[in-house]
Design a protein around this motif. Structure first.
Motif, PDB file in Angstrom:
ATOM      1  N   SER A  83       0.697  -1.424  -0.014  1.00 49.49           N
ATOM      2  CA  SER A  83      -0.145  -0.009  -0.202  1.00 49.49           C
ATOM      3  C   SER A  83       0.602   1.336  -0.013  1.00 49.49           C
ATOM      4  O   SER A  83       0.203   2.307  -0.103  1.00 49.49           O
ATOM      5  CB  SER A  83      -0.787  -0.007   1.186  1.00 49.49           C
ATOM      6  N   ALA A  84       2.092   1.236  -0.089  1.00 50.19           N
ATOM      7  CA  ALA A  84       3.021   2.497   0.142  1.00 50.19           C
ATOM      8  C   ALA A  84       2.801   3.395  -0.870  1.00 50.19           C
ATOM      9  O   ALA A  84       2.878   4.460  -0.778  1.00 50.19           O
ATOM     10  CB  ALA A  84       4.461   2.225   0.204  1.00 50.19           C
ATOM     11  N   SER A  85       2.465   3.074  -2.387  1.00 45.80           N
ATOM     12  CA  SER A  85       2.078   3.878  -3.251  1.00 45.80           C
ATOM     13  C   SER A  85       0.800   4.466  -3.398  1.00 45.80           C
ATOM     14  O   SER A  85       0.538   4.767  -4.561  1.00 45.80           O
ATOM     15  CB  SER A  85       2.946   3.207  -4.614  1.00 45.80           C
ATOM     16  N   ALA A  86       0.081   3.813  -2.567  1.00 45.08           N
ATOM     17  CA  ALA A  86      -1.404   4.273  -2.723  1.00 45.08           C
ATOM     18  C   ALA A  86      -1.802   5.379  -2.181  1.00 45.08           C
ATOM     19  O   ALA A  86      -1.717   5.395  -0.865  1.00 45.08           O
ATOM     20  CB  ALA A  86      -2.223   3.101  -2.013  1.00 45.08           C
ATOM     21  N   PRO A  87      -2.286   6.571  -2.898  1.00 44.93           N
ATOM     22  CA  PRO A  87      -2.621   7.812  -2.323  1.00 44.93           C
ATOM     23  C   PRO A  87      -3.750   7.491  -1.183  1.00 44.93           C
ATOM     24  O   PRO A  87      -4.553   6.771  -1.525  1.00 44.93           O
ATOM     25  CB  PRO A  87      -3.021   8.618  -3.668  1.00 44.93           C
ATOM     26  N   ILE A  88      -3.939   8.473  -0.585  1.00 46.64           N
ATOM     27  CA  ILE A  88      -5.193   8.554   0.365  1.00 46.64           C
ATOM     28  C   ILE A  88      -6.240   8.548  -0.182  1.00 46.64           C
ATOM     29  O   ILE A  88      -6.418   9.643  -1.210  1.00 46.64           O
ATOM     30  CB  ILE A  88      -5.058   9.543   1.511  1.00 46.64           C
ATOM     31  N   GLU A  89      -7.259   7.819  -0.104  1.00 46.01           N
ATOM     32  CA  GLU A  89      -8.527   7.894  -0.853  1.00 46.01           C
ATOM     33  C   GLU A  89      -9.614   8.097   0.430  1.00 46.01           C
ATOM     34  O   GLU A  89      -9.429   7.412   1.498  1.00 46.01           O
ATOM     35  CB  GLU A  89      -9.072   6.256  -1.495  1.00 46.01           C
ATOM     36  N   VAL A  90     -10.781   8.815  -0.195  1.00 46.07           N
ATOM     37  CA  VAL A  90     -11.629   9.227   0.775  1.00 46.07           C
ATOM     38  C   VAL A  90     -12.737   8.002   0.968  1.00 46.07           C
ATOM     39  O   VAL A  90     -13.506   7.771  -0.285  1.00 46.07           O
ATOM     40  CB  VAL A  90     -12.535  10.519   0.821  1.00 46.07           C
ATOM     41  N   MET A  91     -12.890   7.496   2.028  1.00 43.08           N
ATOM     42  CA  MET A  91     -13.996   6.353   2.253  1.00 43.08           C
ATOM     43  C   MET A  91     -15.346   6.849   2.117  1.00 43.08           C
ATOM     44  O   MET A  91     -15.732   7.836   2.789  1.00 43.08           O
ATOM     45  CB  MET A  91     -13.760   5.529   3.303  1.00 43.08           C
ATOM     46  N   PRO A  92     -16.181   6.708   1.127  1.00 43.08           N
ATOM     47  CA  PRO A  92     -17.870   6.771   1.397  1.00 43.08           C
ATOM     48  C   PRO A  92     -18.143   6.705   2.708  1.00 43.08           C
ATOM     49  O   PRO A  92     -17.849   5.858   3.504  1.00 43.08           O
ATOM     50  CB  PRO A  92     -18.478   6.071   0.316  1.00 43.08           C
ATOM     51  N   LEU A  93     -19.412   7.380   2.860  1.00 40.92           N
ATOM     52  CA  LEU A  93     -19.831   7.404   4.180  1.00 40.92           C
ATOM     53  C   LEU A  93     -20.466   6.065   4.347  1.00 40.92           C
ATOM     54  O   LEU A  93     -21.071   5.511   3.804  1.00 40.92           O
ATOM     55  CB  LEU A  93     -21.087   8.377   4.185  1.00 40.92           C
ATOM     56  N   PRO A  94     -20.218   5.566   5.614  1.00 38.30           N
ATOM     57  CA  PRO A  94     -20.725   4.406   5.924  1.00 38.30           C
ATOM     58  C   PRO A  94     -22.290   4.483   6.457  1.00 38.30           C
ATOM     59  O   PRO A  94     -22.617   5.564   7.025  1.00 38.30           O
ATOM     60  CB  PRO A  94     -19.935   3.915   7.349  1.00 38.30           C
ATOM     61  N   GLN A  95     -23.170   3.581   6.469  1.00 39.56           N
ATOM     62  CA  GLN A  95     -24.503   3.248   6.562  1.00 39.56           C
ATOM     63  C   GLN A  95     -24.538   3.613   8.155  1.00 39.56           C
ATOM     64  O   GLN A  95     -25.559   3.942   8.696  1.00 39.56           O
ATOM     65  CB  GLN A  95     -25.235   2.435   5.847  1.00 39.56           C
ATOM     66  N   ARG A  96     -23.626   3.006   8.708  1.00 43.52           N
ATOM     67  CA  ARG A  96     -23.851   2.871  10.167  1.00 43.52           C
ATOM     68  C   ARG A  96     -22.266   2.856  11.085  1.00 43.52           C
ATOM     69  O   ARG A  96     -21.480   2.245  10.297  1.00 43.52           O
ATOM     70  CB  ARG A  96     -24.557   1.533  10.511  1.00 43.52           C
ATOM     71  N   VAL A  97     -22.196   3.403  12.074  1.00 48.05           N
ATOM     72  CA  VAL A  97     -20.948   3.399  12.698  1.00 48.05           C
ATOM     73  C   VAL A  97     -21.235   3.097  14.044  1.00 48.05           C
ATOM     74  O   VAL A  97     -22.253   3.314  14.752  1.00 48.05           O
ATOM     75  CB  VAL A  97     -20.343   5.024  12.594  1.00 48.05           C
ATOM     76  N   VAL A  98     -20.037   2.451  14.823  1.00 55.65           N
ATOM     77  CA  VAL A  98     -19.993   2.148  16.181  1.00 55.65           C
ATOM     78  C   VAL A  98     -18.989   2.677  16.896  1.00 55.65           C
ATOM     79  O   VAL A  98     -17.889   2.344  16.614  1.00 55.65           O
ATOM     80  CB  VAL A  98     -20.031   0.393  16.153  1.00 55.65           C
ATOM     81  N   ILE A  99     -19.284   3.611  17.802  1.00 54.48           N
ATOM     82  CA  ILE A  99     -18.430   4.308  18.537  1.00 54.48           C
ATOM     83  C   ILE A  99     -17.849   3.834  19.758  1.00 54.48           C
ATOM     84  O   ILE A  99     -18.522   3.918  20.685  1.00 54.48           O
ATOM     85  CB  ILE A  99     -18.773   5.857  18.671  1.00 54.48           C
ATOM     86  N   PRO A 100     -16.830   3.195  19.765  1.00 52.64           N
ATOM     87  CA  PRO A 100     -16.649   2.643  21.285  1.00 52.64           C
ATOM     88  C   PRO A 100     -16.145   3.738  22.214  1.00 52.64           C
ATOM     89  O   PRO A 100     -15.759   4.922  22.171  1.00 52.64           O
ATOM     90  CB  PRO A 100     -15.142   1.789  20.863  1.00 52.64           C
ATOM     91  N   MET A 101     -16.712   3.338  23.586  1.00 54.69           N
ATOM     92  CA  MET A 101     -16.218   4.332  24.572  1.00 54.69           C
ATOM     93  C   MET A 101     -14.817   4.335  25.228  1.00 54.69           C
ATOM     94  O   MET A 101     -14.734   5.142  26.160  1.00 54.69           O
ATOM     95  CB  MET A 101     -17.382   4.139  25.608  1.00 54.69           C
ATOM     96  N   SER A 102     -14.487   3.313  24.870  1.00 53.47           N
ATOM     97  CA  SER A 102     -12.826   3.154  25.221  1.00 53.47           C
ATOM     98  C   SER A 102     -12.029   2.930  24.152  1.00 53.47           C
ATOM     99  O   SER A 102     -11.772   1.842  23.411  1.00 53.47           O
ATOM    100  CB  SER A 102     -12.559   1.732  25.890  1.00 53.47           C
TER     101      SER A 102
END
Length: 440
Positions: A19-38
């Motif tokens: 992946s070293a030569s792979a430019p940063i790509e913006v990931m499409p918005l996920p339909q759902r996220v899970v935000i850990p409290m830790s």
């Protein structure tokens, strides 16, 4: 030119070619996220929303659970659909907030403060604290706390960790190359908060483009140094990086502040810049999704809480069943049973290996070869500590340096008997922590 480094360590194959030569790509918005409290060291965050609440991206959804803690923020707009125990990127399970997106990506009001370096040190630190930033190299220490050293521990040097010595991972590499000025701005903010006179950026020599980009930007500013470092694992560990860059030795059991230094990861510096200039909470980061079975390895800019399974799908899926799934790098990351967990603030990589690469070799008796001693960057006796833990002799394990071990895995990497040295030492640390809690 002789490159700077530290005693001990190993040089595993870096596998960064995926992946070293792979430019940063913006990931499409996920339909759902899970935000850990830790997502950090310290007390878990405390939810301040309830199921059914509508939230915007960047909105605070959990308070810090204590001084050594951080707040959490929604990474997408939508509705809170569950507050429960979910799979965690460090293994096991933990409390998290699930948000189902509305697809609008509606944000809280941000701002733009181009004169951000004119703010006072206290104002800068408060913006960092409100943004919920923790160390993004994997340790997860709350940044606000790290920027609050005692008055008798003055800091004269800030080191940015651009080493990225873990095999496979290239997220920091691409960030330094594509967001050079922003990372440098983050370093300047850190120096102002701490009153430091010197800023150092440590980068392993296998990233010559990053080194050149940093040197070009900082060419006219004498208080900064870009330090190319030898390829040697764990070059990015705090104590090893401090020694390599400054020749200062952090004492056993001590913190970098004991030698007047604070170390921050380059991704953390970037998040600090965005938090201070735009008042933007930490809700997204760069993550490498890589390994031999990933169809198209990438460096993705993705929202915190995005399920690992969606990241892999965006990379074209897998070419064969993974033999091992690792959250983080293969030396200090966490092996996961599936892709069910979400990415967190410390998720610098997701590595998928095939069966052959992940084969577990049979453990044999210790050969007394001392190779683990030769490579230990902390100058410990790893095999002696492990044997003491196995025998339940915790007093001997502690005298041999159990608490100083940072579980870098160098010893296990070179052990010809394939002894699970890190696992035994980790077991010892857990037993010691339980014993200490029992005394309180």
């Amino acid at each position: 030119m002789r490159l700077k480094t530290f005693p001990g360590g190993v040089h595993p194959h870096d596998h960064k070619h995926f992946s070293a030569s792979a430019p940063i790509e913006v990931m499409p918005l996920p339909q759902r996220v899970v935000i850990p409290m830790s997502q950090h060291i310290g007390a878990p965050s405390v939810p301040i929303v309830k199921v059914g609440d509508e939230v915007k991206a960047g909105q605070k959804i959990a308070d810090a659970g204590g001084f050594v803690s951080i707040p959490q923020h929604a990474s997408i707009s939508g509705k809170v659909t569950k507050i429960d125990v979910f799979p965690h990127p460090a293994g096991a399970s933990a409390l998290a907030i699930e948000i189902t997106g509305d697809g609008n990506d509606s944000w809280i009001e941000l701002g733009d403060d181009p004169n951000f370096l004119d703010l006072s040190a206290e104002e800068l630190k408060n913006r960092i604290g409100e943004a919920g930033i923790c160390g993004m190299g994997g340790a997860g220490f709350p940044t606000f706390v790290k920027l609050s050293p005692p008055a008798d521990k003055p800091i004269d040097t800030v080191i940015l960790n651009g080493v990225e010595c873990e095999p496979y991972l290239t997220a920091d590499d691409r960030l330094m190359l594509e967001k050079t000025q922003e990372v440098v701005n983050g370093l300047k903010i850190l120096m102002k908060v701490l009153g430091a006179k010197q800023g150092i950026i440590g980068i392993e020599a296998n990233k010559p483009d990053d080194i050149a980009a940093m040197k070009k930007i900082l060419a006219s500013e004498s208080q900064f140094r870009v330090v190319p470092l030898k390829l040697q694992y764990p070059q990015g560990a705090e104590k090893q990086l401090i020694y390599a860059a400054t020749r200062r030795k952090v004492p056993s059991g001590g913190l970098p502040m004991a030698v007047g230094v604070v170390v921050q990861n380059v991704a953390t510096a970037f998040a600090i810049y965005e938090a201070v200039r735009y008042k933007k909470p930490l809700v997204e980061r760069i993550i490498s999704v890589t390994g031999s079975v990933v169809a198209h390895p990438k460096n993705l800019k993705a929202r915190i809480g995005t399920p690992f399974t969606e990241l892999v799908e965006f990379c074209g899926g897998v070419t064969e069943d993974p033999g091992k799934i690792i959250s983080g790098g293969p030396m200090m990351g966490f092996a996961l049973p599936s892709l069910a967990a979400p990415m967190a603030k410390g998720s610098s990589g997701l590595v998928l290996m095939n069966e052959k690469e992940s084969k577990t070799l049979e453990e044999r008796n210790c050969l007394r070869c001392a190779r683990c001693v030769d490579v230990c960057p902390m100058n410990l006796l790893p095999s002696s500590i492990a044997q003491a833990v196995k025998a339940g002799a915790m007093d001997i394990a502690l005298k041999a340096g159990l608490e100083d071990c940072m579980k870098c895995g160098s010893c296990a990497y070179v052990c010809p008997a394939h002894i699970r040295l890190v696992q035994w030492i980790d077991t010892g640390k857990i037993r010691h922590a339980e014993a200490l809690r029992g005394k309180k």
